[in-house]
Design a protein around this motif. Structure first.
Motif, PDB file in Angstrom:
ATOM      1  N   SER A  17       1.038  -1.045  -0.221  1.00 32.74           N
ATOM      2  CA  SER A  17       0.237   0.060  -0.002  1.00 32.74           C
ATOM      3  C   SER A  17       1.340   1.043   0.543  1.00 32.74           C
ATOM      4  CB  SER A  17      -0.873  -0.096   0.993  1.00 32.74           C
ATOM      5  OG  SER A  17      -1.829   1.619   1.459  1.00 32.74           O
ATOM      6  N   ARG A  19      -0.381   4.357   0.661  1.00 31.81           N
ATOM      7  CA  ARG A  19      -1.331   5.124   1.700  1.00 31.81           C
ATOM      8  C   ARG A  19      -0.726   5.574   2.942  1.00 31.81           C
ATOM      9  NH1 ARG A  19      -7.520   4.587   2.997  1.00 31.81           N
ATOM     10  NH2 ARG A  19      -7.388   2.422   1.604  1.00 31.81           N
ATOM     11  N   SER A  22      -1.234   4.028   6.003  1.00 28.77           N
ATOM     12  CA  SER A  22      -1.487   1.824   5.500  1.00 28.77           C
ATOM     13  C   SER A  22      -1.366   1.355   7.172  1.00 28.77           C
ATOM     14  CB  SER A  22      -0.376   1.927   4.296  1.00 28.77           C
ATOM     15  OG  SER A  22      -0.817   0.915   4.713  1.00 28.77           O
ATOM     16  N   THR A  23      -2.509   0.088   6.687  1.00 26.73           N
ATOM     17  CA  THR A  23      -2.742  -0.514   8.181  1.00 26.73           C
ATOM     18  C   THR A  23      -1.511  -1.548   7.694  1.00 26.73           C
ATOM     19  OG1 THR A  23      -4.263  -1.303   7.056  1.00 26.73           O
ATOM     20  CG2 THR A  23      -4.761  -0.286   9.056  1.00 26.73           C
ATOM     21  N   ASN A  24      -1.131  -1.726   6.601  1.00 26.40           N
ATOM     22  CA  ASN A  24      -0.262  -3.105   5.707  1.00 26.40           C
ATOM     23  C   ASN A  24       1.057  -1.990   6.385  1.00 26.40           C
ATOM     24  OD1 ASN A  24      -1.753  -5.464   4.776  1.00 26.40           O
ATOM     25  ND2 ASN A  24      -2.870  -3.444   3.587  1.00 26.40           N
ATOM     26  N   PRO A  84      -2.849  -4.508   1.014  1.00 25.11           N
ATOM     27  CA  PRO A  84      -4.666  -4.654   0.650  1.00 25.11           C
ATOM     28  C   PRO A  84      -4.897  -5.336  -0.539  1.00 25.11           C
ATOM     29  CG  PRO A  84      -3.437  -2.834   0.432  1.00 25.11           C
ATOM     30  CD  PRO A  84      -2.023  -3.567   0.626  1.00 25.11           C
ATOM     31  N   GLU A  85      -6.770  -5.423  -0.223  1.00 29.87           N
ATOM     32  CA  GLU A  85      -7.158  -5.814  -1.681  1.00 29.87           C
ATOM     33  C   GLU A  85      -7.413  -4.986  -2.809  1.00 29.87           C
ATOM     34  OE1 GLU A  85      -8.880  -9.961  -2.167  1.00 29.87           O
ATOM     35  OE2 GLU A  85     -10.721  -8.526  -1.827  1.00 29.87           O
ATOM     36  N   TYR A  86      -7.818  -4.763  -3.713  1.00 31.32           N
ATOM     37  CA  TYR A  86      -7.887  -3.422  -4.408  1.00 31.32           C
ATOM     38  C   TYR A  86      -8.579  -4.499  -5.475  1.00 31.32           C
ATOM     39  CZ  TYR A  86      -5.029  -0.017  -1.805  1.00 31.32           C
ATOM     40  OH  TYR A  86      -4.798   0.726  -1.648  1.00 31.32           O
ATOM     41  N   ALA A  87     -10.164  -4.132  -4.643  1.00 30.96           N
ATOM     42  CA  ALA A  87     -11.640  -3.917  -6.855  1.00 30.96           C
ATOM     43  C   ALA A  87     -10.787  -5.974  -7.116  1.00 30.96           C
ATOM     44  CB  ALA A  87     -11.107  -3.822  -7.809  1.00 30.96           C
ATOM     45  N   GLY A  88     -10.413  -7.013  -5.294  1.00 28.22           N
ATOM     46  CA  GLY A  88     -10.285  -8.484  -5.824  1.00 28.22           C
ATOM     47  C   GLY A  88      -9.172  -8.284  -5.996  1.00 28.22           C
ATOM     48  N   SER A 121      -6.288  -7.867   6.223  1.00 28.73           N
ATOM     49  CA  SER A 121      -7.687  -7.269   6.176  1.00 28.73           C
ATOM     50  C   SER A 121      -8.435  -7.551   7.170  1.00 28.73           C
ATOM     51  CB  SER A 121      -7.626  -7.491   4.503  1.00 28.73           C
ATOM     52  OG  SER A 121      -9.371  -7.869   4.070  1.00 28.73           O
ATOM     53  N   THR A 124     -13.363  -7.969   4.809  1.00 24.91           N
ATOM     54  CA  THR A 124     -14.069  -9.000   3.485  1.00 24.91           C
ATOM     55  C   THR A 124     -12.915  -9.973   3.704  1.00 24.91           C
ATOM     56  OG1 THR A 124     -13.197  -8.379   1.470  1.00 24.91           O
ATOM     57  CG2 THR A 124     -15.624  -7.646   1.975  1.00 24.91           C
ATOM     58  N   GLY A 125     -12.175 -10.108   4.376  1.00 30.15           N
ATOM     59  CA  GLY A 125     -10.519 -10.965   3.969  1.00 30.15           C
ATOM     60  C   GLY A 125      -9.740 -10.887   2.802  1.00 30.15           C
ATOM     61  N   ALA A 126      -9.870 -10.313   1.855  1.00 30.60           N
ATOM     62  CA  ALA A 126      -8.542  -9.656   0.964  1.00 30.60           C
ATOM     63  C   ALA A 126      -8.412 -11.704   0.557  1.00 30.60           C
ATOM     64  CB  ALA A 126      -7.857  -9.184   1.422  1.00 30.60           C
ATOM     65  N   ARG A 156      -8.512  -0.442  11.246  1.00 29.43           N
ATOM     66  CA  ARG A 156      -8.051   0.609  11.128  1.00 29.43           C
ATOM     67  C   ARG A 156      -7.462   1.601  12.869  1.00 29.43           C
ATOM     68  NH1 ARG A 156      -5.748   2.821   6.767  1.00 29.43           N
ATOM     69  NH2 ARG A 156      -7.130   1.796   5.773  1.00 29.43           N
TER      70      ARG A 156
HETATM   71  C1  LIG Z   1     -10.223   1.610  -4.199  1.00 26.72           C
HETATM   72  C2  LIG Z   1     -10.139   0.691  -3.410  1.00 26.72           C
HETATM   73  C3  LIG Z   1     -10.504  -0.821  -3.277  1.00 26.72           C
HETATM   74  C4  LIG Z   1     -11.043  -1.900  -2.268  1.00 26.72           C
HETATM   75  N1  LIG Z   1     -11.088  -3.481  -2.681  1.00 26.72           N
HETATM   76  C5  LIG Z   1     -11.635  -3.816  -1.803  1.00 26.72           C
HETATM   77  C6  LIG Z   1     -11.650  -5.477  -2.172  1.00 26.72           C
HETATM   78  O1  LIG Z   1     -11.831  -5.588  -3.122  1.00 26.72           O
HETATM   79  N2  LIG Z   1     -11.333  -6.800  -1.141  1.00 26.72           N
HETATM   80  C7  LIG Z   1     -11.677  -6.174  -0.183  1.00 26.72           C
HETATM   81  O2  LIG Z   1     -11.461  -7.155   0.766  1.00 26.72           O
HETATM   82  N3  LIG Z   1     -10.614  -4.586   0.009  1.00 26.72           N
HETATM   83  C8  LIG Z   1     -11.526  -3.895  -0.266  1.00 26.72           C
HETATM   84  N4  LIG Z   1     -10.285  -2.547  -0.382  1.00 26.72           N
HETATM   85  C9  LIG Z   1      -9.964  -1.998   1.140  1.00 26.72           C
HETATM   86  C10 LIG Z   1      -8.846  -2.027   1.446  1.00 26.72           C
HETATM   87  O3  LIG Z   1      -8.026  -3.311   0.599  1.00 26.72           O
HETATM   88  C11 LIG Z   1      -8.780  -1.337   2.972  1.00 26.72           C
HETATM   89  O4  LIG Z   1      -8.947   0.236   2.777  1.00 26.72           O
HETATM   90  C12 LIG Z   1      -6.958  -1.859   3.640  1.00 26.72           C
HETATM   91  O5  LIG Z   1      -6.971  -1.496   4.833  1.00 26.72           O
HETATM   92  C13 LIG Z   1      -6.276  -0.672   3.127  1.00 26.72           C
HETATM   93  O6  LIG Z   1      -4.864  -1.051   3.413  1.00 26.72           O
HETATM   94  P1  LIG Z   1      -4.357   0.102   3.976  1.00 26.72           P
HETATM   95  O7  LIG Z   1      -4.522   0.500   5.220  1.00 26.72           O
HETATM   96  O8  LIG Z   1      -2.735  -0.453   3.898  1.00 26.72           O
HETATM   97  O9  LIG Z   1      -4.108   1.113   2.501  1.00 26.72           O
HETATM   98  C14 LIG Z   1     -10.618  -1.295  -1.594  1.00 26.72           C
HETATM   99  C15 LIG Z   1     -10.545  -0.049  -0.759  1.00 26.72           C
HETATM  100  C16 LIG Z   1     -10.193   0.801  -2.367  1.00 26.72           C
HETATM  101  C17 LIG Z   1      -9.666   2.184  -2.228  1.00 26.72           C
END
Ligand SMILES: Cc1cc2nc3c(=O)[nH]c(=O)nc-3n(C[C@H](O)[C@H](O)[C@H](O)COP(=O)(O)O)c2cc1C
Length: 189
Positions: A17, A19, A22-24, A84-88, A121, A124-126, A156
């Protein structure tokens, strides 16, 4: 044998991440705080400096940011990821980092290098991102240390000052480090 000597293990910590807060990133900062000799750790901080992967640029002279990444991997006996997971899926910037590691033919590359991850996560478990991480690391022929891969859900609110503050979660992160430490022991056997 580890480059740090018998019984030591040098671990590269790589967050997926970008960010701020970031939690990660906090999970890995906490791992760095909890690591004790004979384990040494190093945090990779160059994710946002990497160019987009291009096979045409995967040849000397490498971009300095790619060189820096690969050198950090070469120094390490093991890698610990938290993404993290973004959009699956994996975040694009993190997948880009992994793509830069696939074609590295250095003897200390990711090939057969022990790797593990903390899935932080709290939603949803990522699971899709981590299934994908396993697939990509398989293409790199990295050695996944399953005993050191853990789900440590970090809300968070459990992060302050860039660190995980909850005692139970910190103990879970310490357990991951203990499992990874065995990598150094087995490398010396
Ligand atoms: C654009 C976007 C898409 C995301 N899609 C998912 C997802 O598909 N599955 C999930 O579990 N979390 C999803 N998240 C939630 C992030 O994984 C969650 O915010 C995570 O804590 C981010 O980690 P960070 O704090 O290290 O950045 C999404 C967040 C963002 C901003």
């Amino acid at each position: 044998m580890s480059r740090g000597g018998p019984g030591t293990v040098h671990v590269l910590l790589v967050a997926g991440s970008l960010r701020e807060g970031s939690t990660n990133g906090a999970v890995l900062a906490t791992a760095a705080e909890l690591a004790r000799p004979p384990m040494t750790v190093e945090r990779y901080e160059g994710l946002d400096r990497l160019p987009h992967f291009n096979p045409d640029r995967d040849a000397p002279p490498l971009d300095p940011a790619v060189d820096e990444l690969r050198s950090a991997v070469h120094r390490a006996d093991a890698l610990l990821f938290s993404t993290p997971e973004y959009a699956g899926a994996l975040p694009g910037s993190f997948k880009n980092l992994l793509d830069w590691l696939i074609g590295d033919d250095h003897p200390r590359s990711l090939y057969e290098k022990p790797v593990a991850w903390i899935n932080a996560s709290a939603g949803t478990g990522a699971v899709d991102a981590h299934a994908s991480l396993r697939t990509v690391l398989g293409y790199a022929h990295a050695t996944v240390v399953d005993s050191a891969c853990a789900a440590v859900p970090v809300p968070r609110g459990a992060v302050a000052g860039g660190r995980v503050t909850d005692a139970g979660l910190r103990a879970d992160i310490a357990a991951v480090l203990a499992a990874l430490a065995s990598v150094g022991a087995s490398a010396d056997a």
